[in-house]
Design a protein around this motif. Structure first.
Motif, PDB file in Angstrom:
ATOM      1  N   PHE A 126       0.850  -1.184   0.000  1.00 10.37           N
ATOM      2  CA  PHE A 126       0.000   0.000   0.000  1.00 10.37           C
ATOM      3  C   PHE A 126       0.894   1.246   0.000  1.00 10.37           C
ATOM      4  O   PHE A 126       1.413   1.644   1.045  1.00 10.37           O
ATOM      5  N   PRO A 127       1.120   1.846  -1.165  1.00 11.36           N
ATOM      6  CA  PRO A 127       1.987   3.040  -1.242  1.00 11.36           C
ATOM      7  C   PRO A 127       1.338   4.221  -0.514  1.00 11.36           C
ATOM      8  O   PRO A 127       0.104   4.363  -0.511  1.00 11.36           O
ATOM      9  N   TYR A 128       2.172   5.079   0.083  1.00 11.97           N
ATOM     10  CA  TYR A 128       1.611   6.231   0.787  1.00 11.97           C
ATOM     11  C   TYR A 128       2.282   7.551   0.413  1.00 11.97           C
ATOM     12  O   TYR A 128       2.007   8.599   1.016  1.00 11.97           O
ATOM     13  N   TYR A 129       3.129   7.542  -0.611  1.00  9.18           N
ATOM     14  CA  TYR A 129       3.854   8.768  -0.962  1.00  9.18           C
ATOM     15  C   TYR A 129       2.933   9.820  -1.583  1.00  9.18           C
ATOM     16  O   TYR A 129       2.179   9.543  -2.509  1.00  9.18           O
ATOM     17  N   VAL A 130       3.029  11.039  -1.057  1.00 11.52           N
ATOM     18  CA  VAL A 130       2.358  12.214  -1.620  1.00 11.52           C
ATOM     19  C   VAL A 130       3.408  13.322  -1.724  1.00 11.52           C
ATOM     20  O   VAL A 130       4.046  13.649  -0.721  1.00 11.52           O
ATOM     21  N   PRO A 131       3.614  13.893  -2.915  1.00  8.94           N
ATOM     22  CA  PRO A 131       4.614  14.966  -3.050  1.00  8.94           C
ATOM     23  C   PRO A 131       4.263  16.151  -2.155  1.00  8.94           C
ATOM     24  O   PRO A 131       3.116  16.609  -2.132  1.00  8.94           O
ATOM     25  N   PHE A 132       5.238  16.619  -1.403  1.00  7.07           N
ATOM     26  CA  PHE A 132       5.030  17.763  -0.511  1.00  7.07           C
ATOM     27  C   PHE A 132       6.391  18.311  -0.117  1.00  7.07           C
ATOM     28  O   PHE A 132       7.281  17.555   0.257  1.00  7.07           O
TER      29      PHE A 132
END
Length: 292
Positions: free
Chosen positions: A67-73
Motif C-alpha cells: 500500500f503506497p503512501y507517498y504524496v509529493p510535498f
C-alpha cells in the motif's frame, strides 16, 4: 480454485496496486535469515513467532499486498510521512477485509487471517518471497515502482496459490542512506536500532543526552524519513493511488497538545499512526528538538 491471475484481478478491482503470493509455511531458511541476537523491541524476539501462522487453521499460502503512501510535498513538516494521513493499520485492514470477503464468495470453505504490522509475522521477508521488491541498505523494503514508501499487509489463507518468485533487482548501493543517517545506525551489517531516530521518538521515558541529540537533529516529532528522502529508489515515484492516504496533514501543532487532555488527544488524533504513544512522548520530543 482461485488462480493467481484471478487474485491479481481481485486486488486491482479493489484498488490495491501491488499483490503477490508465497507458499506457507515459509522455507526452512527463514528461521536463520530472520534471526537477530539483539532484535528491536518493536519486533518479536522469538523468531518462531515470526514464522508461525494462526493456531486455529493451517494456511497454504500468504497473499502479500503493498500500500503506497507517498504524496509529493515540500512544505513544513514535523511528522514522518507514514503518519500524515489515516492510520495505515485501519486503512490496510479495511482493504484486506474486502479481499477476504471476495475470496470467501469464491471459495466458501477457505479460511483466512489478516495481518498488518500488529502481528509478529515477518512482513518484509514475505513481501520479498512474493516477488514484490528487495531490501535496501537502509533496511527498508523497496518496490521498483513505489519505492520504500509502502506499508505491507498480508492474508494467510488455506487457498493454495502458486507462489511468485523473488524479485532479482537489488539496491543501487549508493550508500547515501548510510551517510545521512542521523544516528549512524546503518554503518555496520547489524541495524543498530538503538540510535535510530525513528525508534528513539517512540521510546518511552527520559532519554540520554546522546539520544536527545539524535532526536534534535531534525524537526520530526515522530519517526524519521532521513534515509528514505535521500534514496534514489524514491526519486520520481508516483503519488499513492490509495485515496485514504492522499489527504495529508504533515504538521502537528505541539502547542495545541499542551492544553489537550488525553481524552481530547485520542478523540482528535486517535486515527493517526503517531497517536499510539500518546501526547506526552510527542511533547517530550518537541522539547528535545527545541531546547538543544
Amino acid at each position: 480454485m482461485v488462480d493467481n491471475i484471478k487474485l491479481q484481478e481481485i486486488c486491482k478491482e479493489l484498488h490495491i496496486p501491488v499483490t503477490g503470493a508465497t507458499s506457507w509455511p515459509l522455507p526452512d531458511e527463514a528461521q536463520h535469515i530472520l534471526f537477530d541476537s539483539e532484535p528491536c523491541p518493536f519486533t518479536a524476539a522469538n523468531v518462531k513467532e515470526r514464522i508461525q501462522g494462526p493456531s486455529d487453521f493451517t494456511p497454504k499460502s500468504a497473499i502479500v499486498c503493498l500500500f503506497p503512501y507517498y504524496v509529493p510535498f515540500h512544505g513544513e513538516s514535523n511528522l514522518s510521512r507514514y503518519t500524515w494521513s489515516t492510520d495505515y493499520h485501519i486503512v490496510v485492514n479495511t482493504y484486506l477485509q474486502r479481499v477476504v470477503d471476495k475470496l470467501t464468495s469464491l471459495v466458501p470453505s477457505a479460511q483466512h487471517s489478516i495481518h498488518c504490522d500488529t502481528s509478529p509475522l515477518a512482513d518484509r521477508y514475505m513481501a520479498y518471497l512474493a516477488g514484490l521488491g528487495f531490501y535496501g541498505k537502509n533496511k527498508c523494503f523497496i518496490n521498483p515502482t513505489w519505492g520504500s514508501y509502502v506499508v505491507i499487509g498480508t492474508i494467510l489463507t488455506t487457498i493454495p496459490f502458486e507462489p511468485n518468485q523473488p524479485n532479482t533487482e537489488t539496491c543501487l548501493g549508493c550508500n547515501q542512506c548510510i551517510h545521512t543517517c542521523l544516528g549512524n545506525c546503518l554503518s555496520t551489517n547489524r541495524f543498530q536500532f538503538e540510535t535510530c531516530k525513528s525508534y528513539l521518538t517512540q521510546k518511552k521515558g527520559d532519554l540520554t543526552d546522546d539520544e536527545r541529540i539524535i532526536i534534535g537533529k531534525s524537526p520530526l516529532l515522530f519517526g524519521c524519513d532521513q534515509c528514505q528522502e535521500v534514496c534514489p529508489h524514491n526519486h520520481n515515484i508516483p503519488i499513492t493511488p490509495i485515496v485514504e492516504f492522499q489527504h495529508i496533514e504533515p504538521l502537528l501543532d505541539a502547542s495545541e497538545l499542551e492544553t489537550m487532555t488525553n481524552r481530547e488527544f485520542k478523540a482528535k488524533y486517535g486515527k493517526r499512526a503517531f497517536a499510539w504513544r500518546g501526547k506526552s512522548i510527542l511533547l517530550r520530543n518537541h522539547d528535545y528538538i527545541n531546547n538543544l
